[in-house]
Design a protein around this motif. Structure first.
Motif, short mmCIF file in Angstrom:
data_model
loop_
_atom_site.label_atom_id
_atom_site.label_comp_id
_atom_site.label_asym_id
_atom_site.label_seq_id
_atom_site.Cartn_x
_atom_site.Cartn_y
_atom_site.Cartn_z
N ARG A 22 0.83 -1.40 0.01
CA ARG A 22 -0.10 -0.12 0.04
C ARG A 22 0.71 1.25 0.08
O ARG A 22 2.02 1.26 0.65
N ALA A 146 0.27 -3.74 10.60
CA ALA A 146 -0.86 -4.26 9.77
C ALA A 146 -2.38 -4.19 10.54
O ALA A 146 -3.21 -4.23 9.92
N ALA A 147 -2.31 -4.02 11.94
CA ALA A 147 -3.43 -4.05 12.66
C ALA A 147 -3.94 -2.48 12.43
O ALA A 147 -5.27 -2.31 12.22
N ALA A 150 -5.71 -2.32 8.69
CA ALA A 150 -6.78 -3.19 8.94
C ALA A 150 -7.98 -2.46 9.74
O ALA A 150 -8.96 -2.58 9.15
N ASP A 153 -9.13 0.27 6.92
CA ASP A 153 -9.75 -0.46 5.87
C ASP A 153 -11.17 -0.75 6.38
O ASP A 153 -12.16 -0.51 5.58
N ALA A 154 -11.35 -1.17 7.58
CA ALA A 154 -12.45 -1.29 8.21
C ALA A 154 -13.51 -0.35 8.54
O ALA A 154 -14.80 -0.45 8.25
#
Ligand SMILES: [Zn+2]
Length: 173
Positions: A22, A146-147, A150, A153-154
């Motif tokens: 990304r 990464a968290a 995420a 994105d959510a």
């Protein structure tokens, strides 16, 4: 009502930080456009550093930022430590209170740590062109975590809606 300059960090030729495939600049453009959607709906006068996928270089964003009493520029933070997390803003002392409100809105929406509003020299650079032009740098989350990615994105639409609500109040103040 005061007008707001809403800018995406980096540019079409400078991707910023890259992690997990990304690009920071792509996330910044996406978030700019989502915030603009809500500002448009609220009738708040605003200008962007380009429409659609356009992301003008910093030197042009700075010229435009100076035309508005309020300005924000979206970025992602990055760190060598994969566990580094959270949201922070960098700004001049006059914008510290608004920066703190933006931090709180993003941290709550994404469920991430609130690192708080910081002075412009708290980042990796001592003088930031966008802050010198009167704007606030918003480091939404760590692209290297990464968290964090995420969570973005959510719940990015919730964060964009809530940041736009803070900016709308500031425009009316
Ligand atoms: Zn950046």
């Amino acid at each position: 009502m005061r007008s707001i300059f809403v800018s995406a960090g980096h540019s079409n030729t400078d991707p910023g930080a890259v992690a997990f495939g990304r690009r920071e600049a792509d996330i910044a453009v996406e978030f700019r456009n989502m915030v603009a959607f809500y500002l448009q709906r609220a009738g708040v006068p605003h200008e962007l550093d380009g429409n659609g996928t356009t992301n003008l270089p910093l030197r042009e964003a700075v010229v435009r930022a100076k035309r508005h009493p309020l300005g924000v520029e979206f970025h992602c933070n990055a760190a060598a430590a994969a566990t580094a997390t959270g949201v922070e803003t960098l700004s001049a002392p006059k914008d510290m209170a608004l920066g703190a409100e933006i931090c709180k809105a993003v941290a709550q929406a994404l469920g991430l740590r609130n690192r708080g509003a910081k002075p412009e020299n708290a980042g990796q650079h001592h003088r930031l062109a966008f802050v010198q032009a009167g704007g606030i740098i918003v480091e939404l989350f760590f692209i290297t975590n990464a968290a964090d990615l995420a969570a973005y994105d959510a719940r990015k639409w919730v964060a964009a809606r809530d940041v736009a609500a803070v900016l709308t109040q500031a425009a009316k103040a």
